[in-house]
Design an enzyme around this catalytic site. Sequence first.
Site, PDB file in Angstrom:
ATOM      1  N   ARG A  53      -5.712   2.475  -2.648  1.00 50.45           N
ATOM      2  CA  ARG A  53      -7.068   2.961  -2.886  1.00 50.45           C
ATOM      3  C   ARG A  53      -7.111   4.487  -2.850  1.00 50.45           C
ATOM      4  O   ARG A  53      -8.156   5.089  -2.637  1.00 50.45           O
ATOM      5  CB  ARG A  53      -8.039   2.390  -1.835  1.00 50.45           C
ATOM      6  CG  ARG A  53      -8.238   0.899  -1.959  1.00 50.45           C
ATOM      7  CD  ARG A  53      -9.313   0.312  -1.054  1.00 50.45           C
ATOM      8  NE  ARG A  53      -9.231   0.772   0.315  1.00 50.45           N
ATOM      9  CZ  ARG A  53     -10.198   1.448   0.946  1.00 50.45           C
ATOM     10  NH1 ARG A  53     -11.314   1.740   0.332  1.00 50.45           N
ATOM     11  NH2 ARG A  53     -10.042   1.818   2.188  1.00 50.45           N
ATOM     12  N   LYS A 111      -9.433  -3.577  -1.785  1.00 52.28           N
ATOM     13  CA  LYS A 111      -8.266  -3.967  -2.577  1.00 52.28           C
ATOM     14  C   LYS A 111      -8.375  -5.296  -3.307  1.00 52.28           C
ATOM     15  O   LYS A 111      -7.438  -5.696  -3.980  1.00 52.28           O
ATOM     16  CB  LYS A 111      -6.985  -3.923  -1.734  1.00 52.28           C
ATOM     17  CG  LYS A 111      -6.763  -2.546  -1.139  1.00 52.28           C
ATOM     18  CD  LYS A 111      -5.346  -2.126  -1.153  1.00 52.28           C
ATOM     19  CE  LYS A 111      -5.235  -0.703  -0.662  1.00 52.28           C
ATOM     20  NZ  LYS A 111      -4.126  -0.442   0.153  1.00 52.28           N
ATOM     21  N   ASP A 164      -1.715  -0.760   6.008  1.00 51.72           N
ATOM     22  CA  ASP A 164      -1.977  -0.219   7.345  1.00 51.72           C
ATOM     23  C   ASP A 164      -3.447  -0.314   7.753  1.00 51.72           C
ATOM     24  O   ASP A 164      -3.804   0.107   8.848  1.00 51.72           O
ATOM     25  CB  ASP A 164      -1.540   1.252   7.411  1.00 51.72           C
ATOM     26  CG  ASP A 164      -2.403   2.143   6.541  1.00 51.72           C
ATOM     27  OD1 ASP A 164      -2.898   3.170   7.029  1.00 51.72           O
ATOM     28  OD2 ASP A 164      -2.587   1.817   5.353  1.00 51.72           O
ATOM     29  N   ASP A 202       0.881  -1.151   0.000  1.00 51.00           N
ATOM     30  CA  ASP A 202       0.000   0.000   0.000  1.00 51.00           C
ATOM     31  C   ASP A 202       0.930   1.215   0.000  1.00 51.00           C
ATOM     32  O   ASP A 202       2.134   1.094   0.253  1.00 51.00           O
ATOM     33  CB  ASP A 202      -0.867  -0.035   1.267  1.00 51.00           C
ATOM     34  CG  ASP A 202      -1.698   1.219   1.449  1.00 51.00           C
ATOM     35  OD1 ASP A 202      -2.237   1.736   0.454  1.00 51.00           O
ATOM     36  OD2 ASP A 202      -1.814   1.683   2.597  1.00 51.00           O
ATOM     37  N   LEU A 203       0.398   2.397  -0.250  1.00 52.77           N
ATOM     38  CA  LEU A 203       1.210   3.621  -0.213  1.00 52.77           C
ATOM     39  C   LEU A 203       1.009   4.396   1.089  1.00 52.77           C
ATOM     40  O   LEU A 203       1.908   4.471   1.916  1.00 52.77           O
ATOM     41  CB  LEU A 203       0.879   4.511  -1.417  1.00 52.77           C
ATOM     42  CG  LEU A 203       1.300   3.971  -2.786  1.00 52.77           C
ATOM     43  CD1 LEU A 203       0.796   4.889  -3.895  1.00 52.77           C
ATOM     44  CD2 LEU A 203       2.806   3.806  -2.861  1.00 52.77           C
ATOM     45  N   ASP A 204      -0.194   4.963   1.274  1.00 49.80           N
ATOM     46  CA  ASP A 204      -0.454   5.848   2.412  1.00 49.80           C
ATOM     47  C   ASP A 204      -0.322   5.114   3.748  1.00 49.80           C
ATOM     48  O   ASP A 204      -0.974   4.095   3.975  1.00 49.80           O
ATOM     49  CB  ASP A 204      -1.857   6.448   2.306  1.00 49.80           C
ATOM     50  CG  ASP A 204      -2.036   7.316   1.063  1.00 49.80           C
ATOM     51  OD1 ASP A 204      -1.026   7.659   0.418  1.00 49.80           O
ATOM     52  OD2 ASP A 204      -3.191   7.656   0.745  1.00 49.80           O
TER      53      ASP A 204
END
Length: 191
Positions: free
Chosen positions: A71, A103, A126, A27-29
């Site tokens: 997302r 996801k 997260d 994931d990124l954030d």
Amino acid sequence: MGDERVKTEAMQIIGMFQVLPRLIVFDLDYTLWPFYCECRSKREMPSLYPHARGVLNAFKEKGVDVAIASRSPTADIAKTFLDKLNITSMFVAKEIFSSWTHKTEHFQKIHSRTGVPYSSMLFFDDENRNIQAVSKMGVTSILVSNGVNLGALRQGLTEYSQNLNTSEKNKQRWLKKYVGNSSSSEKNEKE
């Protein structure tokens, strides 16, 4: 700890495992970086969590592919930040789009693009709802609370190995039960 030291330690951790996932998905954030893209401007210079770049570089050096499943409702900002951080080219798949599927749709697209089975993937995120949904697809999924770091790496590879061993044991039991029985019934027919 600098990127090179983290990479060296990550390489040591990775080296402890005989079988590695074929694809690591991030994931990124609040997983690779400590913020939400939608709360930032494209003009800003982003930063990664302290261990993230070293972990990514270690996987790259070991020849393990990495991908993104995000997302984020602001894919344009996310992609700009990946470019600014000079890590865009590291990823074999970048599925960045807003979705209500927790996801699963991202992983279906990643699977279609890469051909990697879900059971050969490791995922870091997260949000527990994403972990739960993606785990049901057969992906080993790790919940991170302070971004990807060496502890999360160790946990992820350990759980992946345990899942792989369980899967292999179940396969052996099945083969013994069903294939073993079919060969003994063939013997009986010949006699």
